[in-house]
Design a protein around this motif. Structure first.
Motif: not given
Length: 141
Positions: A3, A28, A34, A38, A43-49
């Protein structure tokens, strides 16, 4: 998963492609702030992002996350040239996957199929020698 490197990678990819944060955020479907988080690591992006970003940059998610080795993109990585054994295997598989040949080999074991395949490729003289050799081997059993 690394990360710590993801924010840096996202920023490098965006700049290399000449995109703005606003553009990436719209792709996105997130707010620009937001997406900015990243890139800063807040923040860490979701798997979808992550999948959207990977698709946008035409890289795999594991490459994006730097799970895989970091390849030097300036070096051309080529597969080794095919060896004779890989060419033989390709020819062997093509031969046995041919519907015209499948019926006659249904009852053969894998070894019998391989023997028959190579047997058809040799000269008549060599075939006779192999038959004689096989007879000798069979008698010893």
């Amino acid at each position: 998963m690394n990360n710590n490197l993801l924010p840096q990678k996202l920023k490098e990819l965006r700049k290399a492609h000449g995109y703005t944060q606003d553009y990436i955020a719209s792709v996105c479907d997130v707010a620009r702030q937001t997406y900015s988080h990243y890139e800063t690591g807040k923040r860490t992006p979701s798997s979808e992002i992550l999948f959207k970003l990977a698709g946008l940059y035409n890289v795999s998610v594991d490459d994006l996350m730097q799970i895989t080795i970091n390849l030097d993109r300036n070096v051309y990585y080529d597969a080794p040239p095919p060896t004779q054994s890989s060419e033989d295997l390709e020819s062997f598989l093509r031969y046995f996957n041919n519907p015209k040949n499948q019926k006659k080999f249904q009852m053969f074991s894998n070894l019998e199929k391989e023997l028959f395949y190579y047997f058809e490729k040799i000269s008549e003289t060599d075939k006779k020698e192999i038959i004689e050799f096989t007879k000798i081997k069979a008698r010893k059993k």
